[in-house]
Design a protein around this motif. Sequence first.
Motif, PDB file in Angstrom:
ATOM      1  N   MET A  78     -73.721  39.919 -43.929  1.00  0.00           N
ATOM      2  CA  MET A  78     -73.233  40.117 -45.295  1.00  0.00           C
ATOM      3  C   MET A  78     -73.612  41.478 -45.867  1.00  0.00           C
ATOM      4  O   MET A  78     -72.867  42.064 -46.647  1.00  0.00           O
ATOM      5  CB  MET A  78     -73.795  39.017 -46.198  1.00  0.00           C
ATOM      6  N   SER A 128     -78.122  38.903 -42.435  1.00  0.00           N
ATOM      7  CA  SER A 128     -77.180  37.830 -42.118  1.00  0.00           C
ATOM      8  C   SER A 128     -77.330  36.665 -43.082  1.00  0.00           C
ATOM      9  O   SER A 128     -78.274  36.590 -43.872  1.00  0.00           O
ATOM     10  CB  SER A 128     -77.385  37.355 -40.670  1.00  0.00           C
ATOM     11  N   TRP A 129     -76.415  35.729 -42.965  1.00  0.00           N
ATOM     12  CA  TRP A 129     -76.423  34.526 -43.799  1.00  0.00           C
ATOM     13  C   TRP A 129     -77.329  33.450 -43.226  1.00  0.00           C
ATOM     14  O   TRP A 129     -77.962  32.707 -43.971  1.00  0.00           O
ATOM     15  CB  TRP A 129     -74.987  34.003 -43.928  1.00  0.00           C
ATOM     16  N   THR A 148     -69.256  41.231 -43.771  1.00  0.00           N
ATOM     17  CA  THR A 148     -68.320  40.115 -43.866  1.00  0.00           C
ATOM     18  C   THR A 148     -69.049  38.776 -43.712  1.00  0.00           C
ATOM     19  O   THR A 148     -70.200  38.726 -43.295  1.00  0.00           O
ATOM     20  CB  THR A 148     -67.231  40.199 -42.776  1.00  0.00           C
ATOM     21  N   HIS A 149     -68.342  37.713 -44.034  1.00  0.00           N
ATOM     22  CA  HIS A 149     -68.924  36.382 -43.936  1.00  0.00           C
ATOM     23  C   HIS A 149     -69.011  35.884 -42.500  1.00  0.00           C
ATOM     24  O   HIS A 149     -69.968  35.201 -42.132  1.00  0.00           O
ATOM     25  CB  HIS A 149     -68.094  35.383 -44.746  1.00  0.00           C
ATOM     26  N   GLU A 150     -68.009  36.203 -41.674  1.00  0.00           N
ATOM     27  CA  GLU A 150     -67.938  35.581 -40.346  1.00  0.00           C
ATOM     28  C   GLU A 150     -67.540  36.543 -39.235  1.00  0.00           C
ATOM     29  O   GLU A 150     -67.417  36.118 -38.086  1.00  0.00           O
ATOM     30  CB  GLU A 150     -66.920  34.426 -40.373  1.00  0.00           C
ATOM     31  N   ASN A 151     -67.331  37.815 -39.538  1.00  0.00           N
ATOM     32  CA  ASN A 151     -66.773  38.733 -38.551  1.00  0.00           C
ATOM     33  C   ASN A 151     -67.599  40.000 -38.348  1.00  0.00           C
ATOM     34  O   ASN A 151     -67.068  41.062 -38.027  1.00  0.00           O
ATOM     35  CB  ASN A 151     -65.336  39.107 -38.931  1.00  0.00           C
ATOM     36  N   ARG A 208     -81.955  33.954 -44.082  1.00  0.00           N
ATOM     37  CA  ARG A 208     -80.806  34.436 -44.851  1.00  0.00           C
ATOM     38  C   ARG A 208     -81.288  35.571 -45.746  1.00  0.00           C
ATOM     39  O   ARG A 208     -82.306  35.473 -46.418  1.00  0.00           O
ATOM     40  CB  ARG A 208     -80.221  33.308 -45.702  1.00  0.00           C
ATOM     41  N   ASN A 229     -72.309  37.370 -36.174  1.00  0.00           N
ATOM     42  CA  ASN A 229     -71.055  37.467 -36.925  1.00  0.00           C
ATOM     43  C   ASN A 229     -71.246  37.461 -38.434  1.00  0.00           C
ATOM     44  O   ASN A 229     -70.540  38.159 -39.162  1.00  0.00           O
ATOM     45  CB  ASN A 229     -70.117  36.321 -36.533  1.00  0.00           C
ATOM     46  N   ASN A 230     -72.195  36.660 -38.936  1.00  0.00           N
ATOM     47  CA  ASN A 230     -72.317  36.470 -40.384  1.00  0.00           C
ATOM     48  C   ASN A 230     -73.248  37.530 -40.977  1.00  0.00           C
ATOM     49  O   ASN A 230     -74.345  37.246 -41.402  1.00  0.00           O
ATOM     50  CB  ASN A 230     -72.785  35.048 -40.714  1.00  0.00           C
TER      51      ASN A 230
END
Length: 384
Positions: free
Chosen positions: A61, A75-76, A366-369, A101, A58-59
């Motif tokens: 970026m 990803s983060w 996105t940050h979470e999606n 990250r 999900n994360n």
Amino acid sequence: MYMKITLNAFHVVTLTSMLGFTSCHGHSQSLPSPETSLKSRIALPDTSIGEIVQELSNNLMLVYQDRNNNYWFGSWVDGLYKYDGKNIIRFTTADGLAYNRIDQILEDKAGNLYFNTPGGISKYDGQRFTTLKLSSQSSSEWKRGADDLWFKCMQDSGLVYRYDGQTLHRLIFPEIQIGKDFDELIPPSDYANRLNPYDVYTIYTDSRGNIWFGTAVFGVCRFDGKTLDWMTEEDVTEIHNGPSNGVRSIIEDQDGYFWFSNSLFRYDIYNNTPGIGNTDRKDKDAFRYSREKGVGSLDGVKDGDMVAYMSAAKDKSGALWIATYGDGVYSYDGGKITHYPFKDGNRYITLFSIFKDHQGALWVGTHENGVYRFNGKNFERFRS
């Protein structure tokens, strides 16, 4: 008087906290610990490392497409993903990645990929990851080579890195007048939470090969290979005691004007005979340019505050696509502004970056999606 431009207090504080976990290539206890092992090791057709997975996390970026048309998703916390059109391959620290990250993705002329992480810069040659070795000393001697790669360091260092193919050089910004004024206004000893105002949020190579740096507080700096020139207009600086948006995006539009993470104004650097953008400023470190109105508040509200944004890209027609932190994406074709909301139910999705691939498709991290791709009418979540 300096003008403070923010999305709103919640967005700025949240964004600052998310982007301020680590010092330059130093680990932080605030981040989840990287993975140290993978339970499933699967033989892959093009590499001996990595794990085939069924879906992206999900994360996500960052989005990047390499010269071979592979997509890379940074990803983060979950590492790095490669999508070749058939398989999704996940790489983590267990495969030699410096950290799970990803803050930046670059590619050199030979096709090697570079992933900037809090644990170092990982080089991927198609077979394995290696971590670039830093030069032993920081330097104020700025140079530029035709094949150099430039990397940012996001928190509390005031440094940028130049990689010449052999050595990763740590470069320090020489102190400028606005920096001296800022220290007098807000002494570092009086502001315990203040990060280095020279911190670099974004790096951009313009149409003439000049390198631009968007900073946390002091606006934008251009390096032409010989001199460092600063633009310290009020709409790009953050001279105040508190969290700042900083300059997180730099782009040239189809007419050659520059946009600096702010929709109020655009700047003429090369097209015409420039004048001083703000005659009230006598900053000896500033260079010459002209400034004109942009689109105002992106949401169309007169004197609205929807002017600061995260990332921008140009589509095939030259229209600008602007990703905000918490209010979706706006497109601007030179006359009309169109809004594309990003929602998960009633909740707005927070965005980080927008990217145009080789085929002209637009992607949003996105940050979470997860990641989204534009289908011609709207943005839909990408699922392989």
